[in-house]
Design a protein around this motif. Structure first.
Motif, mmCIF file in Angstrom:
data_model
loop_
_atom_site.group_PDB
_atom_site.id
_atom_site.type_symbol
_atom_site.label_atom_id
_atom_site.label_comp_id
_atom_site.label_asym_id
_atom_site.label_seq_id
_atom_site.Cartn_x
_atom_site.Cartn_y
_atom_site.Cartn_z
ATOM 1 N N MET A 31 0.837 -1.196 0.000
ATOM 2 C CA MET A 31 0.000 0.000 0.000
ATOM 3 C C MET A 31 0.875 1.250 0.000
ATOM 4 S SD MET A 31 -2.692 1.390 2.932
ATOM 5 C CE MET A 31 -4.009 0.252 2.536
ATOM 6 N N SER A 32 0.560 2.223 -0.888
ATOM 7 C CA SER A 32 1.259 3.494 -0.859
ATOM 8 C C SER A 32 0.809 4.287 0.357
ATOM 9 C CB SER A 32 0.965 4.287 -2.138
ATOM 10 O OG SER A 32 1.557 3.664 -3.252
ATOM 11 N N SER A 33 1.694 5.098 0.883
ATOM 12 C CA SER A 33 1.379 5.873 2.069
ATOM 13 C C SER A 33 0.407 6.995 1.784
ATOM 14 C CB SER A 33 2.667 6.459 2.661
ATOM 15 O OG SER A 33 3.601 5.452 2.937
ATOM 16 N N PHE A 34 0.513 7.598 0.573
ATOM 17 C CA PHE A 34 -0.230 8.817 0.293
ATOM 18 C C PHE A 34 -0.809 8.816 -1.121
ATOM 19 C CE2 PHE A 34 3.502 9.702 2.957
ATOM 20 C CZ PHE A 34 2.889 10.155 4.113
ATOM 21 N N VAL A 35 -1.928 9.538 -1.263
ATOM 22 C CA VAL A 35 -2.458 9.892 -2.577
ATOM 23 C C VAL A 35 -2.353 11.413 -2.702
ATOM 24 C CG1 VAL A 35 -4.529 10.064 -4.020
ATOM 25 C CG2 VAL A 35 -4.036 7.944 -2.802
ATOM 26 N N ILE A 55 8.818 12.125 -0.947
ATOM 27 C CA ILE A 55 9.838 11.177 -1.376
ATOM 28 C C ILE A 55 11.149 11.432 -0.643
ATOM 29 C CG2 ILE A 55 11.136 10.285 -3.334
ATOM 30 C CD1 ILE A 55 7.985 9.741 -3.147
ATOM 31 N N GLU A 56 11.496 12.712 -0.461
ATOM 32 C CA GLU A 56 12.715 13.044 0.283
ATOM 33 C C GLU A 56 12.664 12.500 1.707
ATOM 34 O OE1 GLU A 56 12.855 17.262 -0.014
ATOM 35 O OE2 GLU A 56 13.518 17.267 -2.116
ATOM 36 N N ALA A 57 11.444 12.387 2.250
ATOM 37 C CA ALA A 57 11.277 11.868 3.611
ATOM 38 C C ALA A 57 11.153 10.350 3.640
ATOM 39 C CB ALA A 57 10.047 12.502 4.261
ATOM 40 N N GLY A 58 11.289 9.718 2.484
ATOM 41 C CA GLY A 58 11.247 8.265 2.430
ATOM 42 C C GLY A 58 9.879 7.673 2.185
ATOM 43 N N GLY A 59 8.902 8.500 1.821
ATOM 44 C CA GLY A 59 7.554 8.008 1.581
ATOM 45 C C GLY A 59 7.350 7.553 0.149
ATOM 46 N N SER A 60 6.159 7.036 -0.109
ATOM 47 C CA SER A 60 5.754 6.668 -1.464
ATOM 48 C C SER A 60 4.375 7.264 -1.712
ATOM 49 C CB SER A 60 5.707 5.145 -1.631
ATOM 50 O OG SER A 60 4.771 4.581 -0.719
ATOM 51 N N ALA A 61 4.024 7.410 -2.968
ATOM 52 C CA ALA A 61 2.767 8.095 -3.262
ATOM 53 C C ALA A 61 2.133 7.596 -4.540
ATOM 54 C CB ALA A 61 3.009 9.606 -3.365
ATOM 55 N N PRO A 103 10.441 5.604 -9.067
ATOM 56 C CA PRO A 103 10.495 4.414 -8.214
ATOM 57 C C PRO A 103 9.535 4.447 -7.029
ATOM 58 C CG PRO A 103 12.698 5.161 -8.796
ATOM 59 C CD PRO A 103 11.769 6.224 -9.272
ATOM 60 N N ALA A 104 9.332 5.622 -6.434
ATOM 61 C CA ALA A 104 8.446 5.724 -5.268
ATOM 62 C C ALA A 104 7.133 6.404 -5.599
ATOM 63 C CB ALA A 104 9.150 6.484 -4.139
ATOM 64 N N VAL A 105 6.895 6.661 -6.885
ATOM 65 C CA VAL A 105 5.685 7.370 -7.304
ATOM 66 C C VAL A 105 4.962 6.570 -8.370
ATOM 67 C CG1 VAL A 105 4.727 9.489 -8.277
ATOM 68 C CG2 VAL A 105 6.775 9.590 -6.833
ATOM 69 N N GLU A 106 3.753 6.150 -8.054
ATOM 70 C CA GLU A 106 2.910 5.474 -9.031
ATOM 71 C C GLU A 106 1.927 6.496 -9.584
ATOM 72 O OE1 GLU A 106 -0.431 1.921 -9.435
ATOM 73 O OE2 GLU A 106 0.600 2.254 -7.515
ATOM 74 N N ARG A 165 5.491 22.067 0.196
ATOM 75 C CA ARG A 165 6.288 21.536 1.305
ATOM 76 C C ARG A 165 5.501 21.562 2.611
ATOM 77 N NH1 ARG A 165 10.640 23.910 -1.751
ATOM 78 N NH2 ARG A 165 10.293 25.971 -0.840
ATOM 79 N N ALA A 166 4.785 22.657 2.854
ATOM 80 C CA ALA A 166 4.001 22.771 4.086
ATOM 81 C C ALA A 166 2.904 21.712 4.130
ATOM 82 C CB ALA A 166 3.407 24.166 4.199
ATOM 83 N N ALA A 167 2.273 21.456 2.987
ATOM 84 C CA ALA A 167 1.219 20.446 2.941
ATOM 85 C C ALA A 167 1.775 19.053 3.199
ATOM 86 C CB ALA A 167 0.518 20.491 1.586
ATOM 87 N N ALA A 168 2.936 18.757 2.631
ATOM 88 C CA ALA A 168 3.543 17.443 2.838
ATOM 89 C C ALA A 168 3.891 17.215 4.303
ATOM 90 C CB ALA A 168 4.794 17.304 1.970
#
Length: 290
Positions: A1-5, A22-28, A44-47, A183-186
């Motif tokens: 499961m991706s962490s975020f949409v 992505i810089e924080a190690g997440g996927s989306a 790689p981390a973005v579908e 950036r603030a939203a992320a």
């Protein structure tokens, strides 16, 4: 499961959301409106998914694949009835969120959001906030100041020595880089579920349009003058840019509401790092020279 949409993932704000995650190690899962734009952001981390946010059922199924979502109501084509189309997309997104099982959402909104009719983003995004809150999912709202990117269309005329604005030359306006908004939203997407409610985000300073003209003058190394559009010509100025009658009326009413009421100036906003001068310098560097 991706962490975020992330909705609007290929725009100024959404792409900054993606980069920060992505810089924080997440996927989306990045929602894009066309195959070409989707290809520009996939990695790689973005579908990347091509989707119309008006397709409520399909969007809800995608939201079920993630834990959290960044929600941006896409701007309508200005040649259309923008208020009607944006109200419809807001309703579709809110309905998709309902029953999605998300643990938290972050909503992109605007300074001055308020109830009303035919005042553009001020009312459309206020209603969007209310509809998302009504889903019962924990909701963080980031109200952004006037986007620096609104100034980008003035570059061509600035090269000719003039920019035009409906705002009084000496009116101080909170402004912000869309990248800082992303950036603030992320950051709020990744924060605790209890981090909810409205937060205001603007740049390091507030600026007048006289200062905008001065910034163009400095970066372009030529004198750029400000022409203030008379109040009774604001609506027609939008029509000349290709806006529909309905959109021009709404945008003109939004401008006048901001002028008459003064821009919302919260006492303790979150401040991004990008200055007006830096934005214009970056704009000029990336644009073809006339």
């Amino acid at each position: 499961m991706s962490s975020f949409v992330v909705l609007g993932a290929t725009g100024h704000i959404g792409s900054a959301v993606i980069r920060t995650l992505i810089e924080a190690g997440g996927s989306a899962i990045a929602i894009a409106h066309s195959r070409e734009s989707a290809q520009s952001i996939a990695g790689p981390a973005v579908e990347a998914r091509v989707m119309d946010v008006m397709d409520t059922e399909a969007l809800r199924e995608v939201l079920k694949e993630a834990g959290r979502a960044f929600l941006l109501n896409p701007p309508a084509d200005p040649s259309s009835d923008t208020d009607a189309r944006e109200a419809a997309s807001a309703r579709c997104i809110a309905e998709a969120v309902r029953g999605s099982g998300l643990e938290k959402v972050v909503v992109a909104s605007t300074y001055g959001a308020q109830p009303g009719e035919k005042i553009g983003d001020l009312s459309i995004l206020y209603d969007f906030e209310q509809m998302i809150r009504a889903t019962g999912i924990p909701c963080a709202v980031n109200r952004g100041a006037y986007y620096f990117s609104n100034l980008d269309a003035s570059l061509e005329s600035a090269w000719q020595g003039v920019i035009a604005s409906p705002f009084p030359a000496d009116l101080k306006i909170p402004m912000v880089s869309p990248h800082d908004l992303g950036r603030a939203a992320a950051v709020r997407l990744m924060s605790a579920v209890t981090d909810v409610g409205i937060r205001y985000v603007e740049g390091p300073e507030r600026y007048t349009f006289a200062e905008v003209a001065d910034a163009f003058s400095s970066v372009l190394s030529r004198r750029v003058e400000l022409r203030t559009i008379p109040r009774d010509e604001i609506e027609q100025s939008f029509r000349k840019l290709g806006f529909s009658k309905e959109a021009a009326e709404s945008y003109a009413r939004m401008m006048k509401a901001s002028i008459d009421g003064g821009f919302e100036v919260p006492p303790d906003p979150e401040r991004g790092a990008t200055s007006l001068q830096e934005h214009i310098a970056s704009l000029v560097d990336s644009a073809p020279k006339p």
